[in-house]
Design a protein around this motif. Structure first.
Motif, PDB file in Angstrom:
ATOM      1  N   ALA A 163      45.689  -5.415  64.480  1.00  0.00           N
ATOM      2  CA  ALA A 163      45.185  -6.412  65.410  1.00  0.00           C
ATOM      3  C   ALA A 163      43.445  -6.328  64.828  1.00  0.00           C
ATOM      4  O   ALA A 163      42.727  -7.024  63.706  1.00  0.00           O
ATOM      5  N   ASN A 219      44.262  -6.923  60.775  1.00  0.00           N
ATOM      6  CA  ASN A 219      44.791  -8.154  60.308  1.00  0.00           C
ATOM      7  C   ASN A 219      43.550  -9.329  60.290  1.00  0.00           C
ATOM      8  O   ASN A 219      42.741  -9.771  59.597  1.00  0.00           O
ATOM      9  N   GLN A 267      51.016  -8.855  66.180  1.00  0.00           N
ATOM     10  CA  GLN A 267      50.361  -8.631  64.967  1.00  0.00           C
ATOM     11  C   GLN A 267      50.839  -8.185  63.734  1.00  0.00           C
ATOM     12  O   GLN A 267      50.300  -9.325  62.547  1.00  0.00           O
ATOM     13  N   ARG A 324      51.494 -12.702  62.967  1.00  0.00           N
ATOM     14  CA  ARG A 324      50.353 -13.240  61.934  1.00  0.00           C
ATOM     15  C   ARG A 324      49.767 -12.380  60.972  1.00  0.00           C
ATOM     16  O   ARG A 324      49.823 -13.555  59.942  1.00  0.00           O
TER      17      ARG A 324
END
Lengths: 284, 284
Positions: A167, A170, A198, A201
């Protein structure tokens, strides 16, 4: 469509670094039918950049990454400038070697000249990491060398990398824009309850999933740094994580990176490579 | 308003467990002006539950917590039932001792009878943890014994606790309702980029912040389990995290819990307690 799995295997040179120098690793990979390699800077320096590039090319290998840049935090501007300059050299080397990305171990808390941690300010270290990657991007982006942030396990937050989750990586990529992505190493992220989401993502952004590193988490683990396991010998559900990477559109290498002072670094390196090939096929 | 800091200090009995049995720890705490204690079940069992309760009360001490319940995942229903039964006994003991909460180390991947990890299914282990706490709550909630989920450092995900972040613990508390909260141990959570926001999230719920554990992260750390540091000897910004706890409304104990096979467990335990008192005052 995907290539057959054996085409995806890459050997990170740390896996046999205790036994072989780079030319021997290159020859060994070729001998075992391994098509990709990810060398470390110190090994390349030991052989010479030009000769390393030639030997890798002559053996028919290509790089899956180059290890490593990073270590951005420092106690003062002079230290941060030195880190940036060194990272620019790493970008140049990665270009010479034809690497698809420069892997970044971003650094932890800044240290004094005696090597001791000089500040407990983790938030500030994280800001130095963000700023350092941002400055390096101004050099790497026009040169066409992607930077791959590798989130490291939280047990390395103080000494090696204060980016410890997908996370966070990212978020950094979102903030810094094009030219920077993520190296996903199962050893560092397997425990993360947000891992699947994630990875998805990251996969939604073109070119963000830059590398996929494999080894295993042993139970018990006897050393924080040098007791990584061969795929299948530990507790990580590697096929599950691989399925998430596949599902997120990742089509790159499966890079085996094992630090193992008391086991794999003590074995015949040809046996190590043979086991890497077999386990990559049977486990991953 | 806050009590003076010295009133907040509690000693988790693990800190001197290598040198002293529970009666000696109780007497030692009283001698050093320490008013709170957090005993482990095995030490209580060694002394006897009734005698432990009497000695603690007679010394004028109160508990800051009771260590520990948990270890919910198991390979089959029989194993999960045995874990639940054992946890109910832990609740009973915590009630007898007057503990403000039962700390839960929730367990990792389920193990076979030979002690080896029997499944790599981390998601399933986390579901067993959720279900186990839910079942235990049906017993603990009417009895008035709060359960404190302790997120453990991700390096313990396989063997000790597959709840490794404050966010995950908060999610569990939201799902399970009243009677369950969180034990925040700086050693386990200091690296988390979401720490401040997740402490604030927990603090917004009445009775969710149930415990605050202190020690320090040493650089280097030489053992995954038994190389914790005394406050001030490592890299954790303890005053910062304490300020977040204070800001979130936490007014409970500061419990010192140090596993240290090669340092603090080898020292004179009276010296250890004296250093705990001094460092709690000067560092935290």
């Amino acid at each position: 469509m995907n290539s057959p799995d054996s085409e995806l295997l890459s050997i990170n040179t740390a896996t046999v670094r205790a036994q072989w120098k780079l030319p021997e690793i290159v020859a060994g990979c070729a001998r075992h039918g391994i098509r990709m390699i990810s060398p470390w800077r110190d090994q390349v320096a030991g052989t010479g950049l030009k000769e390393s590039a030639e030997r890798i090319r002559d053996a028919g290998l290509v790089l899956s990454g180059y290890c490593r840049g990073g270590m951005f935090p420092a106690v003062d501007a002079k230290g941060r400038r030195a880190a940036l300059d060194d990272n620019k050299r790493a970008v140049d080397e990665a270009l010479t070697l034809g690497a698809p990305c420069l892997v970044l171990v971003v650094g932890g808390l800044p240290t004094a000249e005696n090597g001791r941690v000089a500040s407990k300010d983790l938030l500030s270290a994280r800001q130095m990491v963000r700023d350092g990657i941002g400055e390096l991007l101004e050099y790497a982006r026009p040169a066409g060398m992607p930077l791959a942030i590798e989130p490291l396990h939280p047990m390395y937050a103080a000494e090696r990398a204060c980016v410890n989750t997908m996370a966070h990586a990212n978020d950094l990529c979102d903030e810094l824009g094009s030219g920077v992505g993520i190296a996903v190493d199962v050893y560092h992220v397997w425990w993360d309850p947000q891992l699947r989401q994630q990875i998805e993502r990251a996969g939604a952004q073109q070119g963000r999933l830059l590398a996929f590193h494999l080894c295993d988490w042993l139970v018990p683990t006897t050393d924080l740094l040098l007791d990584r396991g061969m795929m299948g010998d530990g507790v990580i559900d590697i096929p599950l994580i691989r399925s998430w990477m596949d599902g997120a559109g990742y089509r790159g290498a499966h890079e085996v990176e094992i630090f193992s002072a008391n086991n794999w670094w003590k074995r015949d390196p040809d046996d190590v490579l043979a086991v890497c090939v077999e386990r990559h096929c049977s486990v991953c």
